[in-house]
Design an enzyme around this catalytic site. Structure first.
Site, PDB file in Angstrom:
ATOM      1  N   HIS A 164      -7.166 -10.213   2.550  1.00 12.35           N
ATOM      2  CA  HIS A 164      -7.891 -10.903   1.841  1.00 12.35           C
ATOM      3  C   HIS A 164      -7.021 -12.237   1.835  1.00 12.35           C
ATOM      4  O   HIS A 164      -7.383 -13.404   2.126  1.00 12.35           O
ATOM      5  CB  HIS A 164      -8.964 -10.602   0.306  1.00 12.35           C
TER       6      HIS A 164
ATOM      7  N   GLU B  27     -13.866  -9.050   4.309  1.00 13.51           N
ATOM      8  CA  GLU B  27     -13.671  -7.637   3.102  1.00 13.51           C
ATOM      9  C   GLU B  27     -13.064  -7.096   4.789  1.00 13.51           C
ATOM     10  O   GLU B  27     -12.266  -5.656   4.985  1.00 13.51           O
ATOM     11  CB  GLU B  27     -15.229  -7.027   3.305  1.00 13.51           C
TER      12      GLU B  27
ATOM     13  N   HIS C 146      -4.912  -4.068   1.192  1.00  9.08           N
ATOM     14  CA  HIS C 146      -5.777  -4.519   1.724  1.00  9.08           C
ATOM     15  C   HIS C 146      -6.284  -6.552   1.249  1.00  9.08           C
ATOM     16  O   HIS C 146      -6.290  -6.862   1.503  1.00  9.08           O
ATOM     17  CB  HIS C 146      -6.585  -4.081   0.768  1.00  9.08           C
ATOM     18  N   GLU C 147      -5.697  -6.174  -0.570  1.00  9.32           N
ATOM     19  CA  GLU C 147      -5.654  -7.877  -0.800  1.00  9.32           C
ATOM     20  C   GLU C 147      -4.988  -8.912  -0.382  1.00  9.32           C
ATOM     21  O   GLU C 147      -5.141  -9.861  -0.086  1.00  9.32           O
ATOM     22  CB  GLU C 147      -4.529  -7.736  -2.134  1.00  9.32           C
TER      23      GLU C 147
END
Ligand code: ZN
Length: 512
Positions: free
Chosen positions: A277, A304, A273-274
């Site tokens: 980003h 997101e 997820h990170e």
């Protein structure tokens, strides 16, 4: 317009914007350090450092020099001739930043910061003790300050005060745009979740609970990050209680994740997820245009969408695990050996209603957001009193997720956001899921071999597609416009529903 033909006032504007970006990158570095390595004894000094820098940044953003350079650019008909040119976009977006900074009186900014710091402390205690009464006066105060903030920013004639708050995080988004999307998405998700829970066959969750040492997980996560293309020579990964990503500066993007030895997928999915980003931050043209809006992220929703796509569409796919399992077997040790690709693929896609948003699966997550949106909107409109939040929350939770909330700790006290005035932020999570699915569908149409690529661990074409369609534009277009340009359509709920149905239907062996 070529670089050499750019007028002096635009060069001045870029220089002033770069100075602000440098100050902000120092601020972000302090924030990163605070969440990772800072000793507790430095808390007071760090607060002073951050406060001092915040003052400097505000001063720069509201300085007469910046306003003067902006005015000169705005009056330059050649420079502004094409509204979609990078230069015109820079001028438009910097004006927006200046307006946001100048419309709030200093007293209100300070009051928000001071109240937020105190409210956050009280919220922590209230959540631990599940005592809403303790938090209630602070929530009342934060709602009141947020309404004052909305009044300073203003909203369109056909809009509502909440739009002003939403716009801070998702420029251009309004309730008129998102409320109908949410209203259509909610019942369809509820139907899907009901079909799975009443008629479906729930997967075995044992693969999620094997024991894997942190050091082994760290190696595995690093290998995955390198493979998907997060550039570790221009970034780092460290450990933090609440995982986050900071795109600090050109060549410097920091990720964090957290490790649980009895739940190895936590660290993996937080890192994916990170890294989503992070790859957005690394894909922005910061090296060429640091400080200029065309090298900045367009909105939290689009940000997101990048993290969700790598976490869910890619990281929870069967193809991902057919690539990753041999590596996991080598790196994670014997505990994972009994499980095959399908066992892990099914386990990481378990979907069922639960109380805590940050632990929610891909299907139920959006319902957590919708109920927060309803409540925030009513609080800001003044149709719901802060004291009635627990009752409103519990009722909404029953209707959206079919569960009875046992206490406020598992209900309206679970999130930190309201305590420091982040109202209007939650909807961007759901927008991110919608944008992720729609961008993913557009990518699949253009890269039909994408499943094979994932199964072979060839992530370059996916990353390049995202970089060339989304990252490279920075803030050149609004999120909704970017979506139209890349996918040919306005944002819609169908791609997300298609994605969830086609993934979860076969896993749960149910037609939905
Ligand atoms: Zn995120």
């Amino acid at each position: 317009m070529t670089e050499t033909a750019l007028p002096a006032h635009f060069a001045t504007l870029c220089r002033l914007a770069r100075d602000i970006a440098i100050l902000e990158s120092v601020q972000a570095l302090l924030a990163w350090d605070q969440e990772t390595y800072m000793p507790p004894g430095a808390a007071a000094a760090r607060a002073e450092q951050k406060g001092f820098l915040a003052g400097l940044i505000h001063e720069r953003r509201t300085s007469p020099q910046l306003d003067e350079a902006l005015r000169a650019c705005e009056a330059d008909a050649d420079l502004m001739a094409d509204p979609d040119s990078p230069e015109a976009a820079d001028v438009r977006e910097l004006r927006r930043d200046v307006n946001l900074a100048t419309r709030l009186p200093r007293a209100l900014v300070e009051e928000l910061a001071r109240t937020g710091a105190q409210a956050q402390q009280v919220w922590k205690q209230a959540r631990e003790q599940s005592d809403f009464a303790l938090f209630r006066p602070w929530l009342e105060r934060m709602i009141d300050l947020s309404r004052q903030k909305a009044a300073c920013y203003g909203w369109a004639d056909d809009g509502e005060p909440y739009d002003a708050l939403l716009d801070e995080f998702e420029p251009g988004a309004t309730c008129r745009q998102i409320a109908p999307l949410f209203a259509r998405l909610g019942p369809r998700l509820t139907e899907l979740i009901q079909a799975m829970s009443t008629r479906g066959r729930a997967p075995d969750d044992r693969p999620l609970h094997i024991h894997v040492d942190t050091s082994r997980q760290q190696r595995f996560v690093r290998i995955v990050l390198e493979a998907i293309g997060f550039d570790l020579t221009r970034g780092r990964i460290d450990t933090a209680v609440h995982p986050f990503c900071e795109g600090l500066a050109p060549g410097d993007t920091r990720l964090t994740t957290r490790y649980r030895e009895h739940h190895f997928t936590d660290a993996l999915y937080a890192a994916l997820h990170e890294a989503g980003h992070g790859m957005y931050e690394q894909g922005l043209p910061k090296e060429q245009a640091f400080g200029r809006p065309i090298a900045q992220a367009v909105s939290l929703g689009i940000h997101e969408s990048q993290s969700r796509m790598w976490e869910n569409q890619i990281g929870r796919s069967r193809e991902f695990w057919s690539w990753a399992l041999p590596i996991a077997r080598r790196e994670l040790g014997s505990a994972i050996e009994p499980f095959d690709v399908d066992a892990i693929y099914h386990a990481v896609n378990i979907a069922r209603p639960s109380f805590i948003r940050v632990e929610a699966d891909e299907a139920t997550y959006n319902l957590h957001i919708m109920l927060r949106f309803d409540i925030e909107r009513a609080l800001i409109a003044g149709t719901l009193a802060a004291g009635d939040v627990p009752a409103a929350w519990n009722e909404a939770f029953r209707s959206y997720l079919g569960l009875d909330v046992p206490d406020d700790r598992h209900g309206c006290l679970q999130d930190v956001h309201w305590s420091f005035g982040l109202i209007g932020y939650f909807p961007t999570y759901c927008l991110g899921n919608l944008y992720a699915a729609q961008l993913w569908a557009a990518m699949r149409a253009e890269l039909p071999q994408v499943d094979q690529l994932i199964a072979q661990g060839q992530f370059g074409p996916i990353r390049q597609w995202l970089a060339s369609k989304v990252h490279v534009h920075g803030r050149r277009y609004r999120a909704s416009e970017l979506c139209r340009r890349v996918t040919g359509q306005d944002l819609s709920i169908e791609p997300l529903l298609d994605h969830l149905r086609s993934r979860l239907g076969p896993i749960y062996d149910v037609r939905c």
